[in-house]
Scaffold this motif. Structure first.
Motif, PDB file in Angstrom:
ATOM      1  N   GLY A 169       4.866  -3.806 -25.785  1.00  0.00           N
ATOM      2  CA  GLY A 169       3.664  -4.267 -25.095  1.00  0.00           C
ATOM      3  C   GLY A 169       2.259  -3.307 -25.408  1.00  0.00           C
ATOM      4  O   GLY A 169       2.508  -2.361 -25.865  1.00  0.00           O
ATOM      5  N   VAL A 170       1.302  -4.070 -24.971  1.00  0.00           N
ATOM      6  CA  VAL A 170      -0.089  -3.147 -25.065  1.00  0.00           C
ATOM      7  C   VAL A 170      -0.493  -3.107 -23.601  1.00  0.00           C
ATOM      8  O   VAL A 170      -0.309  -3.803 -22.746  1.00  0.00           O
ATOM      9  CB  VAL A 170      -1.032  -4.352 -25.659  1.00  0.00           C
ATOM     10  N   TYR A 171      -0.722  -1.800 -23.312  1.00  0.00           N
ATOM     11  CA  TYR A 171      -1.096  -1.339 -22.161  1.00  0.00           C
ATOM     12  C   TYR A 171      -2.507  -0.831 -21.672  1.00  0.00           C
ATOM     13  O   TYR A 171      -3.002  -0.402 -20.794  1.00  0.00           O
ATOM     14  CB  TYR A 171      -0.068  -0.285 -21.671  1.00  0.00           C
ATOM     15  N   ARG A 172      -3.377  -0.691 -22.817  1.00  0.00           N
ATOM     16  CA  ARG A 172      -4.633  -0.235 -22.606  1.00  0.00           C
ATOM     17  C   ARG A 172      -5.582  -0.452 -23.811  1.00  0.00           C
ATOM     18  O   ARG A 172      -5.188  -0.878 -24.743  1.00  0.00           O
ATOM     19  CB  ARG A 172      -4.590   1.180 -22.658  1.00  0.00           C
ATOM     20  N   PHE A 173      -6.746  -1.019 -23.322  1.00  0.00           N
ATOM     21  CA  PHE A 173      -8.003  -1.270 -24.088  1.00  0.00           C
ATOM     22  C   PHE A 173      -9.008  -0.246 -24.165  1.00  0.00           C
ATOM     23  O   PHE A 173      -8.984   0.321 -23.035  1.00  0.00           O
ATOM     24  CB  PHE A 173      -8.321  -2.946 -23.794  1.00  0.00           C
ATOM     25  N   GLY A 174      -9.884  -0.502 -24.974  1.00  0.00           N
ATOM     26  CA  GLY A 174     -11.003   0.562 -24.911  1.00  0.00           C
ATOM     27  C   GLY A 174     -10.809   1.791 -25.331  1.00  0.00           C
ATOM     28  O   GLY A 174      -9.883   2.119 -26.234  1.00  0.00           O
TER      29      GLY A 174
END
Length: 289
Positions: A169-174
């Motif tokens: 999964g992907v849990y953070r952006f920026g």
């Protein structure tokens, strides 16, 4: 639904195309009950009903970088999961660049709402719903699990989700995400605010978050391994039960393929974890609704 019946998607990378060919071949001949939860062709789902259901229901969202993918990609997961008594729901959602955040998240929430209202007729227990997904789908599953506004907006119980099973999964952006390019599904304008709103790590509310069974490949994308470790730490700090399964030898795409390993592997682990989690006293804080 056949893939050529959908509106066009962006072309896949060579790795993505090889992954699609592999999982579609693995899913050949697998069929279930298809239904629509919205008017768009992507707002559809397929229910795979086991012969001897335990009541546990896994709503699973495909990956594809938020710009590609089909619910049909996940059909290969049905045989090993239904053999364990799990009702699998493979759900689609609208894609970028035509549909930007939070359109796909809203679709994922609407799919869960459909399942909660309809799954009893398919042999599932609406009190034993779990969400999961691979890659971008794991992101949507995690974001649903750590937030509750969508539950209130759809008149769903606070504890509608018994657990979350994101894979790679992907849990953070920026800032701090490790992503070299900002995903286009986040759109433009108010970028900092949107990045935060789309980041499960930054939205995590321990009072509404159910237990997590996280998985990723030992050879997964480095930024996703790092994000997985950060998410695990954040869940533990918030007092949320979490178990992590590292899929040895798997890269990002092989981690998805491992979700259909038969008869052991991830499906058996997931089925056991869901059964035990559904029987545990842990629940979200219903006082918040």
């Amino acid at each position: 639904m056949k893939l050529d019946h959908y509106p066009p998607q962006e072309p896949l990378s060579p790795l993505g195309a090889a992954y699609q060919d592999r999982i579609l071949k693995l899913g050949e001949g697998v069929s279930g009950h298809e239904a629509a939860y919205g008017d768009d062709p992507y707002q559809t789902l397929t229910v795979f009903r086991p012969e001897r259901p335990t009541g546990d229901v896994l709503v699973f969202f495909h990956g594809g970088g938020w710009t590609s993918g089909y619910k049909e990609w996940m059909y290969f997961m049905a045989p090993p999961l239904t053999a364990q008594g799990v009702t699998l729901v493979s759900a689609g959602y609208r894609l970028a660049p035509k549909h930007v955040f939070p359109a796909g998240l809203d679709d994922a929430a609407d799919a869960v709402a459909w399942v909660w209202r309809k799954i009893a007729s398919e042999g599932g227990d609406p009190k034993r719903i779990f969400v999961g997904g691979h890659s971008a789908g794991g992101h949507y599953a995690a974001l649903l699990a750590v937030t509750d506004e969508w539950r209130k907006a759809r008149a769903l119980p606070a504890d509608v989700l018994r657990g979350c099973l994101p894979v790679s999964g992907v849990y953070r952006f920026g800032e701090g995400s490790g992503l070299s390019v900002r995903p286009r599904f986040l759109g433009t304008g108010n970028e900092e605010r949107t990045d935060a709103a789309a980041s499960p790590l930054l939205r995590l509310d321990g009072a509404v978050t159910p237990p997590f069974l996280m998985a990723y490949g030992s050879r997964d994308f480095p930024h996703l391994v790092a994000q997985g470790q950060q998410m695990e730490a954040a869940l533990r700090a918030a007092g949320v039960p979490v178990q992590v399964q590292i899929l040895e030898g798997c890269d990002h795409f092989e981690a998805s393929v491992a979700c259909g390993e038969h008869p052991a592997g991830w499906p058996a682990l997931a089925a056991t974890w869901m059964r035990q989690t559904a029987a545990s006293p842990h629940s979200v804080d219903t006082r918040r609704t």
